[in-house]
Motif scaffolding. Structure first.
Motif, mmCIF file in Angstrom:
data_model
loop_
_atom_site.group_PDB
_atom_site.id
_atom_site.type_symbol
_atom_site.label_atom_id
_atom_site.label_comp_id
_atom_site.label_asym_id
_atom_site.label_seq_id
_atom_site.Cartn_x
_atom_site.Cartn_y
_atom_site.Cartn_z
ATOM 1 N N TYR A 161 0.846 -1.106 0.129
ATOM 2 C CA TYR A 161 -0.011 -0.072 0.035
ATOM 3 C C TYR A 161 0.899 1.087 0.075
ATOM 4 N N ILE A 162 0.291 2.554 0.277
ATOM 5 C CA ILE A 162 1.010 3.924 -0.228
ATOM 6 C C ILE A 162 2.171 3.953 0.606
ATOM 7 N N TRP A 163 2.095 3.579 1.725
ATOM 8 C CA TRP A 163 3.135 3.947 2.743
ATOM 9 C C TRP A 163 4.619 3.120 2.412
ATOM 10 N N SER A 164 4.246 1.901 2.210
ATOM 11 C CA SER A 164 5.571 1.188 1.913
ATOM 12 C C SER A 164 6.184 1.496 0.540
ATOM 13 N N GLU A 165 5.137 1.613 -0.450
ATOM 14 C CA GLU A 165 5.922 2.183 -1.551
ATOM 15 C C GLU A 165 6.544 3.282 -1.607
ATOM 16 N N GLU A 166 6.137 4.314 -1.046
ATOM 17 C CA GLU A 166 6.741 5.546 -0.876
ATOM 18 C C GLU A 166 8.035 5.646 -0.006
ATOM 19 N N ILE A 167 7.996 4.549 1.159
ATOM 20 C CA ILE A 167 9.328 4.327 1.796
ATOM 21 C C ILE A 167 10.386 3.538 0.887
ATOM 22 N N ASP A 168 9.960 2.769 0.002
ATOM 23 C CA ASP A 168 10.709 2.209 -0.820
ATOM 24 C C ASP A 168 11.357 3.088 -1.885
ATOM 25 N N ARG A 169 10.603 4.017 -2.348
ATOM 26 C CA ARG A 169 11.244 5.086 -3.570
ATOM 27 C C ARG A 169 12.189 5.977 -2.462
ATOM 28 N N ILE A 170 11.966 6.326 -1.374
ATOM 29 C CA ILE A 170 12.887 7.212 -0.785
ATOM 30 C C ILE A 170 14.290 6.273 -0.375
ATOM 31 N N THR A 171 13.911 5.336 0.112
ATOM 32 C CA THR A 171 15.203 4.454 0.630
ATOM 33 C C THR A 171 16.131 4.237 -0.822
ATOM 34 N N ARG A 172 15.348 3.943 -1.703
ATOM 35 C CA ARG A 172 15.992 3.780 -3.234
ATOM 36 C C ARG A 172 16.997 4.957 -3.663
ATOM 37 N N ASP A 173 16.151 6.168 -3.278
ATOM 38 C CA ASP A 173 16.917 7.518 -3.887
ATOM 39 C C ASP A 173 18.214 7.688 -2.882
ATOM 40 N N MET A 174 18.112 7.417 -1.759
ATOM 41 C CA MET A 174 18.956 7.836 -0.804
ATOM 42 C C MET A 174 20.213 6.762 -0.597
ATOM 43 N N LEU A 175 19.900 5.487 -1.163
ATOM 44 C CA LEU A 175 20.814 4.567 -1.470
ATOM 45 C C LEU A 175 21.505 4.806 -2.818
ATOM 46 N N ASP A 176 20.984 5.216 -3.769
ATOM 47 C CA ASP A 176 21.696 5.760 -5.092
ATOM 48 C C ASP A 176 22.699 6.702 -4.815
ATOM 49 N N MET A 177 22.164 7.852 -3.991
ATOM 50 C CA MET A 177 23.092 8.928 -3.715
ATOM 51 C C MET A 177 24.398 8.689 -2.910
ATOM 52 N N HIS A 178 24.566 7.412 -2.349
ATOM 53 C CA HIS A 178 25.531 6.695 -1.503
ATOM 54 C C HIS A 178 26.111 5.570 -2.169
ATOM 55 N N GLU A 179 25.848 5.332 -3.515
ATOM 56 C CA GLU A 179 26.349 4.093 -4.201
ATOM 57 C C GLU A 179 26.111 2.848 -3.445
ATOM 58 N N GLY A 180 25.031 2.782 -2.826
ATOM 59 C CA GLY A 180 24.392 1.628 -2.243
ATOM 60 C C GLY A 180 23.327 0.987 -3.295
ATOM 61 N N LYS A 181 22.730 -0.102 -2.914
ATOM 62 C CA LYS A 181 21.496 -0.487 -3.855
ATOM 63 C C LYS A 181 20.256 -1.280 -3.117
ATOM 64 N N MET A 182 19.265 -1.020 -3.579
ATOM 65 C CA MET A 182 18.264 -1.986 -3.128
ATOM 66 C C MET A 182 18.107 -3.355 -3.815
ATOM 67 N N VAL A 183 18.440 -4.430 -2.880
ATOM 68 C CA VAL A 183 18.645 -5.791 -3.378
ATOM 69 C C VAL A 183 17.484 -6.221 -3.974
ATOM 70 N N ALA A 184 16.247 -5.954 -3.438
ATOM 71 C CA ALA A 184 14.956 -6.149 -3.928
ATOM 72 C C ALA A 184 13.812 -5.739 -2.976
ATOM 73 N N SER A 185 12.479 -5.452 -3.938
ATOM 74 C CA SER A 185 11.647 -5.044 -3.098
ATOM 75 C C SER A 185 10.223 -6.013 -3.411
ATOM 76 N N ARG A 186 9.887 -6.680 -1.956
ATOM 77 C CA ARG A 186 8.873 -7.562 -2.151
ATOM 78 C C ARG A 186 7.761 -6.995 -1.386
ATOM 79 N N PHE A 187 6.345 -6.804 -2.033
ATOM 80 C CA PHE A 187 5.314 -6.465 -1.372
ATOM 81 C C PHE A 187 4.113 -7.419 -1.289
#
Length: 369
Positions: A142-168
Motif C-alpha cells: 500500500y501507499i506507505w511501503s511504496e513511498e518508503i521504498d522510493r525514498i530508500t532507493r533514492d538515498m541508497l543511489d546517492m551513496h552508491e548503495g543499492k536496493m537488493v530487492a523489493s517484495r510487497f
C-alpha cells in the motif's frame, strides 16, 4: 463537544488501533477531569475493522449524523485518503496520529505522526554509517511501503548503495516463507521491514522458526530494520523473534524524562499495571491534548479557529517539546533509534539533540548527507 474516534481495533492491524484508541481516550479523560477546562469532550467511537468502505461510511455518519467537527483516527494512508474528501467537504478536521510517508498537506488535517525526515532518514543515516548499504525491502502493498521504498532507493543511489530487492505482500497476507527463502538465497546485509499488522507478526515468527534450520538467519543474520514495531507488538510476537531489530520512532516507553514517567504511570493506572504506552498511543494522546488546548485558547470548536490557536501552542509531551508547523500542519518531533533486547525492551541507541521540524515533501532535507 462530540469528538469522532475512527480506529480499527479488530482484524489485521487491530492491535495498533487499540493502542491509538487507548491514547485518545486517556487524553479525553484527562481533559474532562481538568477543572480549568470549561467544556467536556464526548467520544463517538467507530471500529471500521480495517475495511476502507467502513472508514468512508463511518466517517460520513460521524460528520452528518453526530455532527462532529473533529475526528481523531486512521492508521493506514489508504484509510486517511479515503475519508479526506469528506473531511474537507464539511470543513471538519482530521487528527491523524500514524507515522506516514509524507507528500501531503491539507488544511483540514493535523498530522501528529512522524514523516520520513523524522524516522526514515535517521534510520538510513545509521545504515550508511554502520552497514554495507545493500537493502532488501519487504513491505505491505500500500501507499506507505511504496513511498518508503522510493525514498530508500533514492538515498541508497546517492551513496552508491543499492536496493537488493523489493517484495510487497497484500495487507493481511501471511505466506511469508517464499520471501524468507529469497532472502536466504540473496543474503543481503540489511532487511527493511515495512509490513504491518499480522503480516509483520507472521514474518518475524516464521523467521525465528526457520532460523533453527538455516544458520544464516541466526548466526550471520542481516540487520533487520523496522519503522513500525512497538512495545505492544513485541509482546504479541515474542521478544525472541524480534531480538536485535533496529527500530526508528519518535517515542519509546524507555525514554527517561519526567513527562514520560508521568504519562506511563497514568497509562498503567488507566489500562492495567502491565500496560505499556507505545508511539501510537502517545501520538493519539497528543492529538487529544492539542485539540483541547486549541478549543480552550480559541473559545470554540470551529476547526479553522482551533487550527489557528494550535499553531501557538507548545506541548511538553513524553517524546519532547512538540509544536505544529503552520506551513504544513505537521508536528515537530524528536527522532530516536532503539534496538530490541532479549528482554523485549527498546534500548535507546541514539536520539536527536532537539525536536526536528517536519519536512513532509523532503524539500529541504539533504538525502546526500
Amino acid at each position: 463537544m462530540p469528538v469522532g474516534i475512527l480506529y480499527s481495533v479488530s482484524e489485521q492491524y487491530g492491535g495498533i488501533g487499540r493502542e491509538m484508541l487507548n491514547g485518545i481516550m486517556l487524553a479525553i479523560e484527562e481533559v474532562n477531569a481538568n477543572e480549568a477546562m470549561d467544556f467536556t469532550l464526548a467520544p463517538v467511537i467507530y471500529d471500521p475493522g480495517c475495511q476502507l468502505e467502513n472508514y468512508y461510511r463511518y466517517c460520513r455518519e460521524l460528520l452528518y449524523r453526530h455532527g462532529v467537527k473533529h475526528i481523531v483516527g486512521c492508521y493506514t494512508s489508504a484509510s486517511r485518503k479515503v475519508i479526506l474528501p469528506l473531511i474537507e467537504g464539511t470543513n471538519a478536521m482530521l487528527w491523524h496520529t500514524a507515522r506516514y510517508e509524507g507528500y501531503e498537506s491539507s488544511d483540514h488535517v493535523i498530522y501528529m505522526g512522524a514523516v520520513p525526515n523524522q524516522h526514515v532518514l535517521p534510520m538510513l543515516d545509521y545504515v550508511l554509517k554502520h552497514e554495507r548499504p545493500e537493502v532488501y525491502h519487504v513491505g505491505s502493498n500500500y501507499i506507505w511501503s511504496e513511498e518508503i521504498d522510493r525514498i530508500t532507493r533514492d538515498m541508497l543511489d546517492m551513496h552508491e548503495g543499492k536496493m537488493v530487492a523489493s517484495r510487497f505482500m497484500g495487507l493481511g497476507e501471511t505466506d511469508v516463507t517464499p520471501i524468507i527463502l529469497d532472502i536466504l538465497a540473496r543474503r543481503p546485509p540489511v532487511i527493511l521491514i515495512t509490513l504491518v499488522g499480522i503480516s509483520a507478526y507472521r514474518f518475524y515468527q516464521v523467521w525465528k522458526a526457520m532460523s533453527v534450520e538455516y544458520a544464516f538467519l541466526r548466526e550471520a543474520a542481516p540487520t533487520r530494520l523496522s519503522l513500525t514495531l512497538c512495545e505492544q507488538e513485541v509482546a504479541m510476537i515474542g521478544a525472541e523473534a524480534v531480538e536485535g531489530c533496529l527500530v526508528s520512532a519518535v517515542y519509546f516507553h524507555s525514554i527517561d524524562n519526567v513527562q514520560n514517567q508521568k504519562f506511563a504511570s497514568c497509562y498503567r493506572q488507566r489500562f492495567g499495571e502491565h500496560a505499556v504506552p507505545t508511539v501510537d498511543a502517545e501520538a493519539a494522546w497528543m492529538s487529544g491534548q492539542f485539540l483541547a488546548k486549541g478549543i480552550q485558547a480559541s473559545g470554540s470548536d470551529d476547526p479553522p479557529l482551533v487550527r489557528e490557536a494550535v499553531y501557538g501552542i507548545e506541548l511538553d509531551a513524553p517524546n519532547g517539546k512538540t509544536r505544529i508547523n503552520r506551513e504544513n500542519n505537521h508536528a515537530s518531533l524528536t527522532p530516536r533509534l532503539a534496538r530490541i533486547g532479549a528482554d523485549g525492551k527498546f534500548h535507546l541507541l541514539w536520539q536527536a539533540p532537539s525536536p526536528v521540524s517536519p519536512d513532509p515533501w523532503l524539500t529541504w532535507s539533504d538525502l546526500s548527507r
